[in-house]
Design a protein around this motif. Structure first.
Motif, PDB file in Angstrom:
ATOM      1  N   ARG A  53     -71.190  11.809 -71.081  1.00 37.67           N
ATOM      2  CA  ARG A  53     -71.006  10.361 -70.968  1.00 37.67           C
ATOM      3  C   ARG A  53     -71.674   9.916 -69.672  1.00 37.67           C
ATOM      4  N   VAL A  54     -72.574   8.959 -69.761  1.00 35.27           N
ATOM      5  CA  VAL A  54     -73.308   8.491 -68.588  1.00 35.27           C
ATOM      6  C   VAL A  54     -72.793   7.109 -68.191  1.00 35.27           C
ATOM      7  N   LEU A  55     -72.348   6.990 -66.942  1.00 36.30           N
ATOM      8  CA  LEU A  55     -71.906   5.709 -66.385  1.00 36.30           C
ATOM      9  C   LEU A  55     -72.855   5.343 -65.259  1.00 36.30           C
ATOM     10  N   ARG A  56     -73.317   4.079 -65.243  1.00 34.90           N
ATOM     11  CA  ARG A  56     -74.378   3.720 -64.304  1.00 34.90           C
ATOM     12  C   ARG A  56     -74.020   2.493 -63.474  1.00 34.90           C
ATOM     13  N   THR A  57     -74.543   2.483 -62.265  1.00 33.19           N
ATOM     14  CA  THR A  57     -74.510   1.302 -61.420  1.00 33.19           C
ATOM     15  C   THR A  57     -75.735   1.355 -60.528  1.00 33.19           C
ATOM     16  N   ALA A  58     -75.998   0.278 -59.825  1.00 37.04           N
ATOM     17  CA  ALA A  58     -77.140   0.234 -58.914  1.00 37.04           C
ATOM     18  C   ALA A  58     -76.866  -0.787 -57.829  1.00 37.04           C
ATOM     19  N   GLY A  59     -77.337  -0.485 -56.632  1.00 39.44           N
ATOM     20  CA  GLY A  59     -77.237  -1.438 -55.549  1.00 39.44           C
ATOM     21  C   GLY A  59     -78.303  -2.509 -55.668  1.00 39.44           C
ATOM     22  N   VAL A  60     -77.912  -3.726 -55.420  1.00 38.63           N
ATOM     23  CA  VAL A  60     -78.842  -4.859 -55.421  1.00 38.63           C
ATOM     24  C   VAL A  60     -78.656  -5.587 -54.098  1.00 38.63           C
ATOM     25  N   GLU A  61     -79.748  -5.804 -53.375  1.00 38.39           N
ATOM     26  CA  GLU A  61     -79.640  -6.379 -52.036  1.00 38.39           C
ATOM     27  C   GLU A  61     -78.876  -7.693 -52.041  1.00 38.39           C
ATOM     28  N   ARG A 126     -65.298  14.707 -72.692  1.00 43.93           N
ATOM     29  CA  ARG A 126     -66.679  15.163 -72.519  1.00 43.93           C
ATOM     30  C   ARG A 126     -67.080  14.907 -71.074  1.00 43.93           C
ATOM     31  N   ALA A 127     -67.926  15.777 -70.551  1.00 43.52           N
ATOM     32  CA  ALA A 127     -68.320  15.694 -69.151  1.00 43.52           C
ATOM     33  C   ALA A 127     -68.970  14.341 -68.849  1.00 43.52           C
ATOM     34  N   VAL A 128     -68.867  13.923 -67.581  1.00 38.89           N
ATOM     35  CA  VAL A 128     -69.343  12.606 -67.163  1.00 38.89           C
ATOM     36  C   VAL A 128     -70.429  12.756 -66.105  1.00 38.89           C
ATOM     37  N   LEU A 129     -71.493  12.014 -66.269  1.00 35.33           N
ATOM     38  CA  LEU A 129     -72.521  11.890 -65.238  1.00 35.33           C
ATOM     39  C   LEU A 129     -72.474  10.469 -64.687  1.00 35.33           C
ATOM     40  N   VAL A 130     -72.178  10.344 -63.401  1.00 34.03           N
ATOM     41  CA  VAL A 130     -72.159   9.053 -62.722  1.00 34.03           C
ATOM     42  C   VAL A 130     -73.521   8.862 -62.056  1.00 34.03           C
ATOM     43  N   VAL A 131     -74.180   7.768 -62.359  1.00 31.75           N
ATOM     44  CA  VAL A 131     -75.499   7.479 -61.801  1.00 31.75           C
ATOM     45  C   VAL A 131     -75.396   6.234 -60.927  1.00 31.75           C
ATOM     46  N   ALA A 132     -75.821   6.357 -59.687  1.00 33.47           N
ATOM     47  CA  ALA A 132     -75.798   5.221 -58.752  1.00 33.47           C
ATOM     48  C   ALA A 132     -77.159   5.139 -58.068  1.00 33.47           C
ATOM     49  N   ALA A 141     -67.831  -1.473 -50.011  1.00 33.33           N
ATOM     50  CA  ALA A 141     -66.605  -1.032 -50.680  1.00 33.33           C
ATOM     51  C   ALA A 141     -66.929  -0.057 -51.806  1.00 33.33           C
ATOM     52  N   SER A 142     -67.896  -0.391 -52.644  1.00 32.24           N
ATOM     53  CA  SER A 142     -68.273   0.492 -53.748  1.00 32.24           C
ATOM     54  C   SER A 142     -68.834   1.808 -53.229  1.00 32.24           C
ATOM     55  N   ALA A 143     -69.669   1.732 -52.193  1.00 32.93           N
ATOM     56  CA  ALA A 143     -70.262   2.954 -51.639  1.00 32.93           C
ATOM     57  C   ALA A 143     -69.186   3.870 -51.069  1.00 32.93           C
ATOM     58  N   GLU A 144     -68.179   3.299 -50.404  1.00 34.63           N
ATOM     59  CA  GLU A 144     -67.109   4.116 -49.844  1.00 34.63           C
ATOM     60  C   GLU A 144     -66.278   4.773 -50.949  1.00 34.63           C
ATOM     61  N   VAL A 145     -66.021   4.032 -52.025  1.00 41.29           N
ATOM     62  CA  VAL A 145     -65.271   4.617 -53.137  1.00 41.29           C
ATOM     63  C   VAL A 145     -66.058   5.761 -53.766  1.00 41.29           C
ATOM     64  N   LEU A 146     -67.357   5.567 -53.985  1.00 39.28           N
ATOM     65  CA  LEU A 146     -68.163   6.630 -54.574  1.00 39.28           C
ATOM     66  C   LEU A 146     -68.248   7.842 -53.653  1.00 39.28           C
ATOM     67  N   ALA A 159     -70.206  14.805 -62.425  1.00 40.38           N
ATOM     68  CA  ALA A 159     -71.281  14.956 -61.446  1.00 40.38           C
ATOM     69  C   ALA A 159     -71.806  13.577 -61.076  1.00 40.38           C
ATOM     70  N   LEU A 160     -72.323  13.469 -59.858  1.00 38.41           N
ATOM     71  CA  LEU A 160     -72.848  12.203 -59.354  1.00 38.41           C
ATOM     72  C   LEU A 160     -74.321  12.372 -59.035  1.00 38.41           C
ATOM     73  N   LEU A 161     -75.122  11.486 -59.555  1.00 37.10           N
ATOM     74  CA  LEU A 161     -76.557  11.447 -59.254  1.00 37.10           C
ATOM     75  C   LEU A 161     -76.846  10.102 -58.594  1.00 37.10           C
ATOM     76  N   ALA A 162     -77.346  10.141 -57.368  1.00 35.43           N
ATOM     77  CA  ALA A 162     -77.574   8.908 -56.618  1.00 35.43           C
ATOM     78  C   ALA A 162     -78.984   8.914 -56.045  1.00 35.43           C
ATOM     79  N   THR A 163     -79.501   7.719 -55.765  1.00 33.12           N
ATOM     80  CA  THR A 163     -80.807   7.600 -55.126  1.00 33.12           C
ATOM     81  C   THR A 163     -80.681   6.715 -53.893  1.00 33.12           C
ATOM     82  N   VAL A 164     -81.502   7.026 -52.888  1.00 30.72           N
ATOM     83  CA  VAL A 164     -81.458   6.276 -51.638  1.00 30.72           C
ATOM     84  C   VAL A 164     -82.854   6.255 -51.024  1.00 30.72           C
ATOM     85  N   ARG A 165     -83.203   5.164 -50.389  1.00 34.05           N
ATOM     86  CA  ARG A 165     -84.502   5.062 -49.723  1.00 34.05           C
ATOM     87  C   ARG A 165     -84.480   5.800 -48.391  1.00 34.05           C
TER      88      ARG A 165
END
Length: 709
Positions: A53-61, A126-132, A141-146, A159-165
């Motif tokens: 199961r894939v759950l997604r979010t993304a940071g928006v400036e 079923r296993a979960v993949l969190v994508v941020a 607040a969201s970043a601290e929770v994650l 599992a958590l998959l994240a991207t950062v500049r």
């Protein structure tokens, strides 16, 4: 399109999908356009194919000031599973996500626990993949929770998959994720990608594109179409600016109404098509339909989803904003503010962005938003922006310092220092200067200051109280008293601090007075303090701050059973309020006291949690303090190797700032080790150091503790 030059990364990401419970996750780091999103898309496709199961979010400036916006996007698909949460977690999560009528501020700790419980329960099927993605733009607040979740999912099929500049900050950088650093494509892979994108590109332009792109896949994809921008006379811009220039050039070729709609979309803190079209109509003075966006879709700048507008790449959004004039941006924000009138907490940010110069009405509205904020990070940002719009230096400084106080409670050291530095650029009143000193010392209790400053701080407290600010004066006096715990200023300064405390007119049984008396004069006033503590022990749980002061007082005079009792009562309140900096201290006192009364089984997990929070909240000396507690527990259990290793680690930190309680507890633990190993002379020598005023390990508080055992 095939993916070039990322075989090693894909292999590691495939392992994450194949075994989501084997490690907490991966943080992909790299410059804009380097291929982070492409790897994420490949991984999510593989995860979906594998049944995860894939759950997604993304940071928006534009959404970075909206507390829990990123978390709402991530967990909303699980909303039907919220009812299975424990009641306190349910209340915290639904409040955080705006799904309840509660106006209480939810605790980050409880929201984090709720998110962790929700994800773990979901993963039982079923296993979960969190994508941020773009976590550098996630609201705090969201970043601290994650980050909280990431530290605690090692044993879960999550599992958590994240991207950062590159060169950006995020709590997820310190969350224990495996860092995957994406570099430029090798030359062969860059050529292969360019052959796929522009097979007929002229040789001269090909060389220029390869040189300008530096192996960046997005540049290799976009620059061949911007041939006018790649003439030999073109200035050598940084790659990000060159890409933004390419996107903004594509936008400038669009019809005027489309450009206006794109600017509104780029500045909006949401992605609703209706909001964007409504605000565009206000901006243009005439209603528009979704057809206004069609040219931007054709130009591959945006995509239209189910009622939403998404930008093809974050650089498209930033390019459009950068290309607009300040006046155009201001008018677009004003149109959004008018559109969002029913949503005041979103509207106020656009009002602020649409304001030029000082505006007390907007600044006050931001203060009101800070009061309503469901997360201290959002309140801090609102107060900082309110300060920028303040009409007078006094109001600006007040708002900056109030924001800094909130940042201390939340454990954000760098934010505190930045806000106080900004306030000190202004002419401060005596009360404001005192507040700045008190706030700035909140993380270390002034351990790096000279002990001579303790007397100066006490004198300042008296002056501030005399000027009509007794509460501020008392806070400063508490800071002076705290320094008497960490360092040894000598009897004269201790008497001076005590004399100031006696002039405040605080009743002897007041918890604040008891805490000050117990730290500054544990021997002289210990019996009197104990008498009050025994009476107050029957009324815990009514006020968190009161219980915290009483726990400190009890510990200072060696009443470890009472100290554990009061600290145990204070901790839930700090936890519920998300005051992790203060929670760390309450847990440290509780663990230390339980260890002293011999309840090692209870002390061990509390000390471990306190150590984790001390690291998370940037309190190195509190961490060293808790490490000494863990060392003492290990020594009492006979694990002398572990106790020795921990005392060595704690001593390094203690010596850095001369933190006497840390060094004294190190000596006490070494004495316990020596006793256990039959080295009685060494044990006696270690204990003697605690009682010698000329020794760095001398500590009146530890002398009290030793004499009461």
């Amino acid at each position: 399109m095939p993916l070039f030059g990322r075989d090693t990364e894909l292999k590691d990401l495939s392992a994450l999908v194949d075994g989501p419970g084997d490690r907490s996750g991966i943080l992909i780091e790299g410059e804009p356009g380097i291929g982070k999103s492409t790897l994420v898309e490949q991984t999510t496709a593989a995860a979906t194919g594998a049944g995860l199961r894939v759950l997604r979010t993304a940071g928006v400036e534009a959404e970075s000031n909206l507390a829990f916006a990123g978390l709402q996007r991530l967990l909303y698909p699980l909303r039907r599973e919220f009812d299975a949460l424990p009641s306190r977690q349910f209340d915290a999560l639904t409040t955080a996500l705006g799904m309840s009528d509660s106006t209480d501020e939810p605790s980050i700790h409880l929201v984090g626990l709720a998110a962790l419980t929700l994800l773990a329960d979901s993963a039982t099927d079923r296993a979960v993949l969190v994508v941020a993605e773009d976590v550098h733009w996630l609201d705090l607040a969201s970043a601290e929770v994650l980050a909280f979740v990431a530290r605690r999912i090692d044993s879960e099929p999550v599992a958590l998959l994240a991207t950062v500049r590159d060169a950006t900050t995020s709590p997820l950088r310190d969350a224990g994720l495996t860092v995957m650093r994406l570099g430029p494509l090798p030359e062969d892979d860059a050529n292969a990608l360019l052959d796929t994108i522009a097979p007929g590109i002229p040789a001269q332009l090909r060389r220029r594109v390869l040189t300008e792109s530096h192996g960046n896949p997005l540049a290799l994809t976009e620059l061949p179409t911007a041939t006018a921008d790649l003439t030999d006379n073109a200035p050598a811009l940084p790659l990000t600016e060159r890409l933004e220039q390419a996107f903004s050039a594509r936008g400038s070729a669009l019809p005027g109404p489309t450009r206006s709609a794109l600017l509104v979309a780029a500045l909006n803190d949401g992605d609703s098509t209706i909001e964007i079209l409504t605000a565009t109509g206000i901006l243009l003075g005439d209603a528009v339909s979704s057809e206004v966006l069609a040219p931007a879709v054709a130009a591959r700048l945006i995509g239209i989803g189910s009622g939403t507008v998404t930008f093809r790449h974050p650089l498209v959004r930033s390019a459009l904003v950068a290309a607009a004039t300040a006046e155009d941006r201001r008018r677009a924000h004003q149109a959004l503010a008018e559109t969002l009138e029913p949503l005041p907490d979103r509207q106020v940010w656009h009002r602020a962005a649409g304001t030029s110069g000082a505006d007390e009405d907007v600044a006050t509205a931001l203060e009101d938003a800070a009061e309503r904020s469901r997360h201290r990070g959002g309140a801090i940002a609102a107060l900082e922006r309110a300060a920028a719009l303040s009409s007078t230096p006094v109001r600006r400084a007040d708002r900056l310092l109030r924001a800094a106080e909130l940042a201390v409670d939340s454990g954000h050291r760098e934010t505190v220092e930045r806000l106080v530095d900004a306030a000190r650029m202004l002419p401060l009143t005596a009360e404001q200067e005192a507040t700045a000193k008190w706030v700035l010392s909140g993380f270390e209790d002034g351990m790096r200051d000279s002990p001579a400053h303790i007397g100066e701080l006490a004198a300042l407290a008296a002056a501030v109280a005399t000027d009509g600010f007794p509460d501020a004066g008392l806070r400063i006096l508490w800071a002076a008293a705290s320094r008497c715990f960490w360092s040894e200023p000598g009897p004269d300064i201790r008497r001076a601090v005590l004399a100031v405390a006696d002039t405040f007119g605080i009743p002897d049984g007041d918890p604040r007075k008891l805490a000050i008396d117990s730290i500054v004069a544990p021997f002289e006033r210990g019996e009197e303090v104990l008498g009050h503590l025994r009476v107050l022990a029957t009324s815990t749980g009514r006020d968190t701050e009161t219980d915290h002061f009483l726990s400190s007082a009890a510990y200072q005079v060696g009443a470890f059973d009472l100290a554990s009792h009061f600290a145990g009562a204070a901790a839930p309140g700090f936890r519920a309020a998300g005051q992790l900096g203060l929670l760390t201290r309450a847990l440290a006192i509780q663990a230390w006291s339980l260890a002293r009364v011999g309840d090692l089984a209870a002390a061990t997990p509390i000390a471990a949690e306190a150590a984790a929070f001390a690291l998370e909240t940037g309190q190195p000396f509190m961490y060293a303090t808790v490490i000494t507690v863990q060392a003492e527990i290990a020594a009492l259990r006979g694990d002398y190797a572990q106790a020795t290793a921990l005392t060595t680690e704690a001593e390094r930190a203690g010596l850095t700032a001369g933190a006497r309680p840390v060094l004294a507890t190190v000596q006490l633990t070494r004495a316990l080790i020596a006793f256990g190993e039959g080295r009685f002379d060494d044990a006696f020598a270690d204990l003697a150091r605690i009682h010698n005023p000329r020794d760095p390990a001398y500590s009146p508080a530890l002398r009290v503790c030793f004499l009461t055992e």
